[in-house]
Structures are given as C-alpha cells and as structure tokens.
Design a protein around this motif. Structure first.
Motif, PDB file in Angstrom:
ATOM      1  N   PRO A 154      12.696   2.002 -38.365  1.00  0.00           N
ATOM      2  CA  PRO A 154      12.035   2.663 -37.229  1.00  0.00           C
ATOM      3  C   PRO A 154      10.913   3.586 -37.677  1.00  0.00           C
ATOM      4  O   PRO A 154       9.945   3.799 -36.942  1.00  0.00           O
ATOM      5  CB  PRO A 154      13.183   3.449 -36.578  1.00  0.00           C
ATOM      6  CG  PRO A 154      14.185   3.654 -37.681  1.00  0.00           C
ATOM      7  CD  PRO A 154      14.104   2.416 -38.517  1.00  0.00           C
ATOM      8  N   ASP A 155      11.021   4.110 -38.903  1.00  0.00           N
ATOM      9  CA  ASP A 155       9.996   5.011 -39.417  1.00  0.00           C
ATOM     10  C   ASP A 155       8.682   4.286 -39.678  1.00  0.00           C
ATOM     11  O   ASP A 155       7.600   4.869 -39.577  1.00  0.00           O
ATOM     12  CB  ASP A 155      10.478   5.678 -40.712  1.00  0.00           C
ATOM     13  CG  ASP A 155      11.107   4.688 -41.700  1.00  0.00           C
ATOM     14  OD1 ASP A 155      11.539   3.601 -41.271  1.00  0.00           O
ATOM     15  OD2 ASP A 155      11.180   5.015 -42.896  1.00  0.00           O
TER      16      ASP A 155
ATOM     17  N   ARG B 255       2.132   4.473 -44.670  1.00  0.00           N
ATOM     18  CA  ARG B 255       3.595   4.518 -44.631  1.00  0.00           C
ATOM     19  C   ARG B 255       4.207   3.625 -45.711  1.00  0.00           C
ATOM     20  O   ARG B 255       5.238   3.971 -46.296  1.00  0.00           O
ATOM     21  CB  ARG B 255       4.088   4.101 -43.242  1.00  0.00           C
ATOM     22  CG  ARG B 255       3.711   5.093 -42.155  1.00  0.00           C
ATOM     23  CD  ARG B 255       4.146   4.644 -40.782  1.00  0.00           C
ATOM     24  NE  ARG B 255       3.573   5.513 -39.752  1.00  0.00           N
ATOM     25  CZ  ARG B 255       3.804   5.394 -38.450  1.00  0.00           C
ATOM     26  NH1 ARG B 255       4.598   4.434 -38.011  1.00  0.00           N
ATOM     27  NH2 ARG B 255       3.244   6.208 -37.586  1.00  0.00           N
TER      28      ARG B 255
ATOM     29  N   ARG C  58       7.119   3.276 -35.893  1.00  0.00           N
ATOM     30  CA  ARG C  58       6.991   4.299 -34.855  1.00  0.00           C
ATOM     31  C   ARG C  58       5.529   4.589 -34.500  1.00  0.00           C
ATOM     32  O   ARG C  58       4.694   4.826 -35.360  1.00  0.00           O
ATOM     33  CB  ARG C  58       7.684   5.582 -35.317  1.00  0.00           C
ATOM     34  CG  ARG C  58       7.791   6.667 -34.243  1.00  0.00           C
ATOM     35  CD  ARG C  58       8.544   7.877 -34.770  1.00  0.00           C
ATOM     36  NE  ARG C  58       9.917   7.547 -35.135  1.00  0.00           N
ATOM     37  CZ  ARG C  58      10.410   7.675 -36.356  1.00  0.00           C
ATOM     38  NH1 ARG C  58       9.638   8.122 -37.345  1.00  0.00           N
ATOM     39  NH2 ARG C  58      11.665   7.355 -36.603  1.00  0.00           N
ATOM     40  N   ASP C  59       5.227   4.554 -33.199  1.00  0.00           N
ATOM     41  CA  ASP C  59       3.945   5.023 -32.649  1.00  0.00           C
ATOM     42  C   ASP C  59       2.723   4.351 -33.271  1.00  0.00           C
ATOM     43  O   ASP C  59       1.706   5.003 -33.520  1.00  0.00           O
ATOM     44  CB  ASP C  59       3.820   6.553 -32.824  1.00  0.00           C
ATOM     45  CG  ASP C  59       4.925   7.316 -32.114  1.00  0.00           C
ATOM     46  OD1 ASP C  59       5.393   6.826 -31.073  1.00  0.00           O
ATOM     47  OD2 ASP C  59       5.321   8.376 -32.619  1.00  0.00           O
TER      48      ASP C  59
ATOM     49  N   LEU D 293      13.149  -3.079 -36.229  1.00  0.00           N
ATOM     50  CA  LEU D 293      13.207  -1.851 -35.434  1.00  0.00           C
ATOM     51  C   LEU D 293      14.481  -1.063 -35.727  1.00  0.00           C
ATOM     52  O   LEU D 293      14.496   0.165 -35.618  1.00  0.00           O
ATOM     53  CB  LEU D 293      13.104  -2.184 -33.942  1.00  0.00           C
ATOM     54  CG  LEU D 293      11.751  -2.766 -33.496  1.00  0.00           C
ATOM     55  CD1 LEU D 293      11.780  -3.067 -31.998  1.00  0.00           C
ATOM     56  CD2 LEU D 293      10.599  -1.825 -33.828  1.00  0.00           C
TER      57      LEU D 293
END
Length: 485
Positions: free
Chosen positions: A196-197, A40, A200-201, A192
């Motif tokens: 958020p990308d 990412r 995330r997860d 956050l």
C-alpha cells in the motif's frame, strides 16, 4: 553490470543494459511515467521486498491462483510467478494504446463478418483466399450466420511489445479464448495488500470493473427481446490449465459456471440443469475450443461439448462468446495482413503498428527468412504459448539446420520476424533487483461497443536474458499500473 547506471537512476546495481526500461525510460531519453514511484522504489529495502514478495507468493498459492502445464503432469498446481515491482504506463500513452486496441478489434470483427459472408476482402485481392479457406480454424458452418452487433470477438487479448525506440508494436492477436485476465485483477489486489505504501496517492486506474463489463457485453449480444438473459460460463472442467480463471470470471460476472454435461438442447434452444429443474440459457461465455463444442457438428468424440449447441447458435437462439470461427484471426499469417485489413475496412493507418513480419508461404518471405535465419524469430502460424519457436541468434547450428528443413518442407506454416529488443522492467530475482524482459496483453471487451481494461497482463521472462514470457515456458507476471495523470 554497469554500476554507474544504477547509481545514476538511484537504484544501485540495476543496469537496463541499453534496453528501454518501463520505469526509468529509455537510452534515447524517453520521459519516465512517474518520478514519485521511482522515488519510492529507491527507498525500498530489498530484504523487506523479498519478505513481502514471499508472503505474496504464499497467498497466491493458498488462494488457488494456479495454472497447469500439460507437459509436466506432476505439476498440476503451479502458481504463475508474480513479481512485486509493477510496470508503469502513463496516462497519455495509455490513451493512445487504448485507441489502438479498439481500432484493431473493430477491424477484426469486420474482417470476420466479411470472410463468413461476402468475402469482399478476398475478391478485392487484399488477403489471399488460401490463407482463409485453408486455415484450420476456418469454419464453413459459419457462412451466412449473422451475429448481434456483428461482434465475433467479444473478448480479445492483443499482445504488445515495446522496442528500444520506446514505441509499442502488436506482436499477435488472441481472438479465440484469450486467458490471463484473472491474474491482472488478482495481481492488483495482491499489490494493494502487500505494498500500500508504493501505490498510495499516485492516481492509479482501477481494474475491478472487468467482470461487470463482461457481463454487460454478454447481455448486449444475447438474443433480442429478453429482459434478463441468462448468462453462463462454459468450462471444460477442473483439469483445464485455466480452470482457476473460469471460476474467477464466473464469480466476477455473478453467473453459473457449467460444463457440457450441465447443458442440453431441445428444439434448438439451450437449457441448464439445476436443482430446481431446467432453466433457459441465452448467452454462453465459452472457454472450450470450437472442435469440442458440439459433437454433432465438430468432433464426434468430444465429451466436453453440448450436442445440438451449434444449431441453436446458428438459429440465433443462443449467443456464444467468442464466436465460432474466430481462430482465423489468431493466425500469425493473417496477422501479417492486419495493416491492410485496417486500411481496407476503416480507411485508417494502424494506430499501433505490427512488428515487421515475413510470410514464409510467399516466395519472397521464404527467401528472406532462409537467407537471414540466424537473425530472425520464426514462429509456426497455428501455435500459441511460445511452442515451436526458433530464436535465431540463440539457436545452435544443428537447430538452425533442422528448422531450415522444416521451412522448406512446409513454408505456409511459418512466419518470421526480427528479434525485438523487448523492453525491461526492474524485477526481484533471488533477492536482487535486475532487468527482465516484458510484454503486455491488454484485454478488450466488445458487445455493442468496445471497452479496454486499463493496463492488462504484463508477462515477464524470469530467466535472465530470455525473451520468452509465456507462462508455459517459465514466464511470470507483474501488476500493470496505468496512471491517471
């Protein structure tokens, strides 16, 4: 800059320069904690990253998340520089780190109880007596005072550094009034919201229970037989450098924020003045140094403390966190003995080792330091915030000569350590991603037992090549991500 390294890790232009990287691993092939986050990061556009970073900085200032540098009176409101690229800690590594912090805090509490009671560790020749009784933070008034659960250090910040071998080591202990936890929590909230990308997860450990944990610990150490003890946070006031944090923690705990003028002592019991009259106080999380707590016991000129507070404390009618006299454990010379302290009280090897340390107050340590001054970091034992430090390889001949005289004149005031090749983390600087050196301060809360906040404060040296991460010296901070898997 070695562009081939950046290309190899998929982040063109980024070169860790041989240091261990907190995201991409080390030169010795250490496994990185999260390939998903690496992927990412590689996909992030630096212009978008810069735009979102500026928005985050603006929001921090608007929220009042500031600190004060006392040497710069015109800069009352300054935000702690915040870098938006997080620092990663894998689950297995965190498990070991958490155990090491708990072990160290347990030993510190046993040590402090001992030096204020039987002083067995001194009688057995493990720690020199002069190191304790001549310490400026040693409080003879604490002799024989028993504390709930034997807890002296209710909140502890253990500063850790990672060297080129990939191993963490303890750099120093902060057992008086460790600061910075508000940045840990606010940094997470900011990340956050802004990224958020990126988060995330990925299985990210939460940091939001700190306030509840601290409040619970304050209940556990309050005088016994109280169904609902009253906790307050005692602050020196708005001009303190960490005043934002005082407001933040009082809100997180759900307790009143008070100053010395809001409290009074009657018949060795503490009361708080409120609009509805006086209310009893049973536990105080204080952010005021020992010297200023009680003008009857310590500095008579203090306008910050509460007359009679220490007597109420010594009689067990109120609890102070951290305890009076914990500053002995902050001392950098005492730090050098911590491996022996852990072995003495726990019969264990340190889970996290100290940085190699030479005590200049000892003949051998002084000789080694003077002979190798150009290669060492020399620190005054009672200072904090990065003040008074000599970094030998970066010092001029004149600075080395001046420091050599200081060492000879007052050797007991100094320790020396090798220069640690501090790990680096990708950091956004002037629109580019570059390596910057970092350390880590995990926070441990102790009441009846200990709990460690997952992660801690990652401080980052914003200046290229600098090893000094302290906010008072221009350092910033990052969010610290502890992963669940």
């Amino acid at each position: 800059m070695n562009d081939s390294i950046g290309a190899e890790i998929g982040l063109p232009g980024y070169d860790p320069q041989g240091f261990y990287c907190e995201i991409f691993g080390g030169p010795r092939g250490a496994a990185p904690p999260s390939p998903a986050i690496q992927k990412r990061l590689r996909a992030l556009d630096t212009r978008d990253l810069s735009s979102r970073a500026q928005a985050a900085a603006d929001e921090l200032y608007n929220l009042g998340i500031t600190f004060t540098v006392y040497t710069e009176r015109e800069a009352i409101d300054r935000i702690l520089p915040f870098d938006v690229i997080p620092r990663l800690i894998g689950a297995q590594e965190w498990t070991r780190m958490e155990a090491g912090v708990k072990q160290r805090v347990t030993a510190l509490n046993l040590f402090l109880h001992d030096i204020y009671h039987d002083q067995k560790i001194i009688k057995d020749g493990v720690v020199p007596e002069h190191l304790i009784v001549n310490n400026k933070n040693y409080r003879p008034q604490m002799k024989g005072v028993d504390l709930p659960h034997g807890t002296y250090v209710h909140v502890c910040g253990i500063d850790l550094v990672r060297g080129s071998d990939g191993n963490f080591r303890v750099l120093e202990d902060n057992a008086r009034t460790p600061s910075g936890v508000s940045y840990v929590i606010e940094n997470r909230h900011m990340m956050l919201r802004a990224f958020p990308d990126l988060a995330r997860d990925i299985g990210l450990r939460d940091v939001d229970e700190y306030g509840a944990r601290l409040h619970q610990a304050m209940h556990e150490v309050a005088p016994p037989d109280l169904s609902e003890p009253q906790v307050v946070l005692l602050s020196p006031g708005i001009y303190n450098s960490a005043y934002f944090e005082h407001i933040f923690l009082a809100r997180e705990m759900g307790v009143p924020l008070v100053e010395g003028r809001d409290l009074e002592v009657e018949n060795d019991r503490v009361f708080m003045r409120t609009t509805a009259g006086r209310a009893p106080v049973h536990a105080i999380y204080r952010r005021i140094d020992d010297d200023f707590l009680d003008p009857k016991t310590f500095r008579p000129d203090s306008m910050l403390g509460v007359p009679g507070l220490f007597e109420a404390y010594a009689k067990g009618n109120v609890t102070l966190a951290n305890a009076v006299g914990t500053g002995v454990a902050d001392d950098k010379a005492v730090y050098a003995y911590m491996p022996r302290v852990i072995d003495y009280y726990l019969d264990e090897e340190p889970i996290i080792e100290n940085v190699e340390t030479h005590i200049c107050g000892e003949e051998e340590g002084l000789k080694f330091t003077l002979d190798n001054l150009e290669e060492l970091v020399v620190k005054p034992v009672g200072e904090s915030g990065g003040y008074g430090i000599l970094i030998g390889p970066q010092a001029s001949k004149e600075e080395l000569a001046q420091f050599r005289e200081k060492l000879k004149a007052d050797p007991h005031n100094f320790i020396s350590q090798p220069v640690i090749s501090l790990s680096v983390c990708p950091t956004l600087v002037d629109g580019k991603i570059e390596p910057r050196h970092v350390d880590l301060r995990p926070f441990c809360i102790t009441g009846a037992d200990s709990w460690v906040l997952p992660g801690g404060l990652t401080r980052v040296a914003i200046k290229r090549g600098s090893l000094v991460v302290n906010s008072s010296q221009g350092g910033g901070s990052k969010d610290t991500w502890v992963l669940t898997e």
